[in-house]
Design a protein around this motif. Structure first.
Motif, PDB file in Angstrom:
ATOM      1  N   THR A  93     -33.044  -4.892   7.820  1.00 12.86           N
ATOM      2  CA  THR A  93     -33.087  -5.587   8.890  1.00 12.86           C
ATOM      3  C   THR A  93     -32.734  -7.186   8.406  1.00 12.86           C
ATOM      4  O   THR A  93     -32.568  -8.108   9.384  1.00 12.86           O
ATOM      5  CB  THR A  93     -34.344  -5.718   9.707  1.00 12.86           C
ATOM      6  N   HIS A  94     -32.790  -7.428   7.396  1.00 16.29           N
ATOM      7  CA  HIS A  94     -32.498  -8.931   6.705  1.00 16.29           C
ATOM      8  C   HIS A  94     -32.051  -8.932   5.141  1.00 16.29           C
ATOM      9  O   HIS A  94     -32.710  -7.910   4.421  1.00 16.29           O
ATOM     10  CB  HIS A  94     -33.796  -9.698   6.882  1.00 16.29           C
ATOM     11  N   ILE A  95     -31.281  -9.889   4.766  1.00 17.81           N
ATOM     12  CA  ILE A  95     -30.916  -9.811   3.544  1.00 17.81           C
ATOM     13  C   ILE A  95     -30.919 -11.308   3.024  1.00 17.81           C
ATOM     14  O   ILE A  95     -30.560 -12.231   3.695  1.00 17.81           O
ATOM     15  CB  ILE A  95     -29.554  -9.304   3.155  1.00 17.81           C
ATOM     16  N   ILE A  96     -31.563 -11.385   1.729  1.00 24.81           N
ATOM     17  CA  ILE A  96     -31.621 -12.841   1.152  1.00 24.81           C
ATOM     18  C   ILE A  96     -30.829 -12.716   0.049  1.00 24.81           C
ATOM     19  O   ILE A  96     -31.161 -11.781  -1.096  1.00 24.81           O
ATOM     20  CB  ILE A  96     -33.208 -13.299   0.723  1.00 24.81           C
ATOM     21  N   THR A  97     -29.898 -13.479  -0.331  1.00 19.48           N
ATOM     22  CA  THR A  97     -28.973 -13.449  -1.476  1.00 19.48           C
ATOM     23  C   THR A  97     -28.652 -14.864  -1.814  1.00 19.48           C
ATOM     24  O   THR A  97     -29.108 -15.803  -1.204  1.00 19.48           O
ATOM     25  CB  THR A  97     -27.637 -12.600  -1.083  1.00 19.48           C
ATOM     26  N   MET A  98     -27.952 -15.129  -2.901  1.00 24.94           N
ATOM     27  CA  MET A  98     -27.524 -16.345  -3.325  1.00 24.94           C
ATOM     28  C   MET A  98     -26.021 -16.451  -3.779  1.00 24.94           C
ATOM     29  O   MET A  98     -25.404 -15.486  -4.301  1.00 24.94           O
ATOM     30  CB  MET A  98     -28.070 -16.838  -4.709  1.00 24.94           C
ATOM     31  N   ASP A  99     -25.369 -17.475  -3.169  1.00 24.86           N
ATOM     32  CA  ASP A  99     -23.962 -17.894  -3.717  1.00 24.86           C
ATOM     33  C   ASP A  99     -23.007 -16.543  -3.465  1.00 24.86           C
ATOM     34  O   ASP A  99     -22.361 -16.026  -4.303  1.00 24.86           O
ATOM     35  CB  ASP A  99     -23.800 -18.387  -5.121  1.00 24.86           C
ATOM     36  N   LEU A 100     -22.824 -16.337  -2.197  1.00 21.79           N
ATOM     37  CA  LEU A 100     -21.962 -15.367  -1.939  1.00 21.79           C
ATOM     38  C   LEU A 100     -20.429 -15.748  -2.456  1.00 21.79           C
ATOM     39  O   LEU A 100     -20.154 -16.973  -2.250  1.00 21.79           O
ATOM     40  CB  LEU A 100     -21.693 -15.129  -0.544  1.00 21.79           C
ATOM     41  N   HIS A 101     -19.630 -14.921  -2.512  1.00 25.11           N
ATOM     42  CA  HIS A 101     -18.293 -15.282  -3.175  1.00 25.11           C
ATOM     43  C   HIS A 101     -17.376 -15.837  -2.121  1.00 25.11           C
ATOM     44  O   HIS A 101     -16.730 -16.952  -2.187  1.00 25.11           O
ATOM     45  CB  HIS A 101     -17.495 -13.957  -3.491  1.00 25.11           C
ATOM     46  N   GLN A 102     -17.732 -15.201  -0.833  1.00 27.87           N
ATOM     47  CA  GLN A 102     -17.061 -16.248   0.391  1.00 27.87           C
ATOM     48  C   GLN A 102     -18.141 -16.367   1.551  1.00 27.87           C
ATOM     49  O   GLN A 102     -18.952 -15.305   1.732  1.00 27.87           O
ATOM     50  CB  GLN A 102     -15.744 -15.300   0.897  1.00 27.87           C
ATOM     51  N   LYS A 103     -18.049 -17.381   2.165  1.00 27.75           N
ATOM     52  CA  LYS A 103     -19.268 -17.625   3.341  1.00 27.75           C
ATOM     53  C   LYS A 103     -18.931 -16.614   4.083  1.00 27.75           C
ATOM     54  O   LYS A 103     -19.883 -16.265   5.023  1.00 27.75           O
ATOM     55  CB  LYS A 103     -19.119 -19.165   3.737  1.00 27.75           C
ATOM     56  N   GLU A 104     -17.621 -16.245   4.309  1.00 28.60           N
ATOM     57  CA  GLU A 104     -17.114 -15.317   5.590  1.00 28.60           C
ATOM     58  C   GLU A 104     -18.080 -13.955   5.481  1.00 28.60           C
ATOM     59  O   GLU A 104     -17.906 -12.913   6.383  1.00 28.60           O
ATOM     60  CB  GLU A 104     -15.855 -15.304   5.920  1.00 28.60           C
ATOM     61  N   ILE A 105     -18.398 -13.727   4.203  1.00 30.11           N
ATOM     62  CA  ILE A 105     -18.932 -12.251   4.174  1.00 30.11           C
ATOM     63  C   ILE A 105     -20.202 -12.005   5.126  1.00 30.11           C
ATOM     64  O   ILE A 105     -20.522 -10.882   5.634  1.00 30.11           O
ATOM     65  CB  ILE A 105     -19.465 -12.077   2.697  1.00 30.11           C
ATOM     66  N   GLN A 106     -20.757 -13.297   5.457  1.00 31.00           N
ATOM     67  CA  GLN A 106     -22.130 -13.034   6.268  1.00 31.00           C
ATOM     68  C   GLN A 106     -21.606 -12.542   7.488  1.00 31.00           C
ATOM     69  O   GLN A 106     -22.666 -11.899   8.397  1.00 31.00           O
ATOM     70  CB  GLN A 106     -22.741 -14.371   6.680  1.00 31.00           C
ATOM     71  N   GLY A 107     -20.372 -12.577   8.190  1.00 32.67           N
ATOM     72  CA  GLY A 107     -19.945 -11.936   9.311  1.00 32.67           C
ATOM     73  C   GLY A 107     -19.830 -10.381   9.187  1.00 32.67           C
ATOM     74  O   GLY A 107     -19.671  -9.876  10.263  1.00 32.67           O
ATOM     75  N   PHE A 108     -19.742  -9.736   8.090  1.00 31.81           N
ATOM     76  CA  PHE A 108     -19.878  -8.225   7.851  1.00 31.81           C
ATOM     77  C   PHE A 108     -21.056  -7.718   8.342  1.00 31.81           C
ATOM     78  O   PHE A 108     -21.219  -6.543   8.710  1.00 31.81           O
ATOM     79  CB  PHE A 108     -19.235  -7.833   6.401  1.00 31.81           C
TER      80      PHE A 108
END
Length: 258
Positions: free
Chosen positions: A155-170
Motif C-alpha cells: 500500500t506504500h513504498i519508500i525508496t531512494m533516488d529513482l532513475h526517473q521521477k516519472e516512475i512514481q506515476g506507474f
C-alpha cells in the motif's frame, strides 16, 4: 442532581476496578494498533539494516523465515500475528535481483492474507527502474513490477533516488522518493578531511545537472566527461518505419508496381 446524591455514586465508582481480562484486552488492542518491521531477505546486509532500523525505533524485529527450497522456489513464513497492524518490509536488492523481487512479493502477499492493515515496502534501490521507457520491441518492465507489487498487497513504498521521477506515476499507491544527497554530502564533509581539493566529475553530459548540484553545495569545481555520441531512442530502428512485407499475389502482366 443534588450534591448529597452524587456522593454514593462517587464512592461506588471509586471502588470499581476493571477486571484483569479487560486490561489484557486493552494492552492487546494497543499492540495490534502499532507497527512491526520485517526483513524480507535472508542476506546479511538486509538483516543488519533491519536490525539497525528497529534499534533506532526501539522496536522488535518481526519473526519470519525466508528461505529457498531445493528446487529454487522462495518460501516465506510469518511466525506471529499481524492482524490490524502497519507492517514495514525491509528489502535490499542483492546481485540476484529476481529472487529479491519474489521474496518481496511473497512476503507482501503473506502479510495481506494475514489481515495486516497497511504494508509499506522500504526498498533503498528500486529494481528495474532503468527499464522505465519503451526501447525497440521491448516493454516497460518497471510498470509491470509496480502492478505486481500493488497486486501482492503493498500500500506504500519508500525508496531512494529513482532513475526517473516519472516512475512514481506507474504506481496506484503513494511513493516516497527520498534523496541520498544530504547523507552523501555529510559523509564527504565529515569523513574526507581534504575534500576542498577535490573535483566533482559527471560521467556523462546527462549526469551534469546532478553533479552540478553537488558541486554548488560543496563549493567545488565541476568536470564533465564527453564520450562518443550514443544513439538516442529516436535514432534506434525499432521497425515501425520499415516497409510492409509484400505477399505473393497475382499481378496483371501489364501493370507495373513501384
Amino acid at each position: 442532581m443534588p450534591r448529597k446524591l452524587l456522593l454514593p455514586y462517587k464512592s461506588v465508582f471509586s471502588r470499581f476496578r476493571a477486571p484483569r481480562g479487560l486490561h489484557d484486552s486493552l494492552a492487546m488492542n494497543a499492540a495490534r494498533s502499532g507497527y512491526r518491521v520485517f526483513s524480507a531477505n535472508s542476506t546479511a546486509a538486509c538483516t543488519e539494516l533491519a536490525k539497525r532500523i528497529t534499534e533506532r525505533l526501539g522496536a522488535e524485529l518481526g519473526k519470519s523465515v525466508v528461505y529457498q527450497e531445493t528446487n529454487g522456489e522462495t518460501r516465506v513464513e510469518i511466525k506471529e500475528s499481524v492482524r490490524g497492524q502497519d507492517i514495514f518490509i525491509i528489502q535490499t536488492i542483492p546481485r540476484d535481483v529476481n529472487t529479491a523481487v519474489m521474496e518481496l512479493l511473497i512476503m507482501a502477499y503473506a502479510l495481506k492474507t494475514s489481515c495486516a492493515r497497511n504494508i509499506i515496502g522500504v526498498i533503498p534501490y528500486f529494481p528495474y527502474s532503468k527499464q522505465s521507457k519503451m526501447r525497440k520491441r521491448g516493454s516497460i518492465v518497471c510498470k509491470l513490477l509496480a502492478s505486481m507489487l500493488a497486486k501482492a498487497g503493498l500500500t506504500h513504498i519508500i525508496t531512494m533516488d529513482l532513475h526517473q521521477k516519472e516512475i512514481q506515476g506507474f504506481f496506484s499507491f503513494p511513493v516516497d522518493n527520498l534523496r541520498a544527497s544530504p547523507f552523501l554530502l555529510q559523509y564527504i564533509q565529515e569523513e574526507i578531511p581534504d575534500y576542498r581539493n577535490a573535483v566533482i566529475v559527471a560521467k556523462s553530459p546527462d549526469a551534469a545537472k546532478r553533479a552540478q548540484s553537488y558541486a554548488e553545495r560543496l563549493r567545488l569545481g565541476l568536470a564533465v566527461i564527453h564520450g562518443e555520441a550514443q544513439c538516442t531512442e529516436q535514432d534506434m530502428d525499432d521497425g515501425r518505419h520499415s516497409p510492409p512485407m509484400v505477399k505473393n499475389a497475382t499481378v496483371h502482366p501489364g501493370l507495373e508496381l513501384p
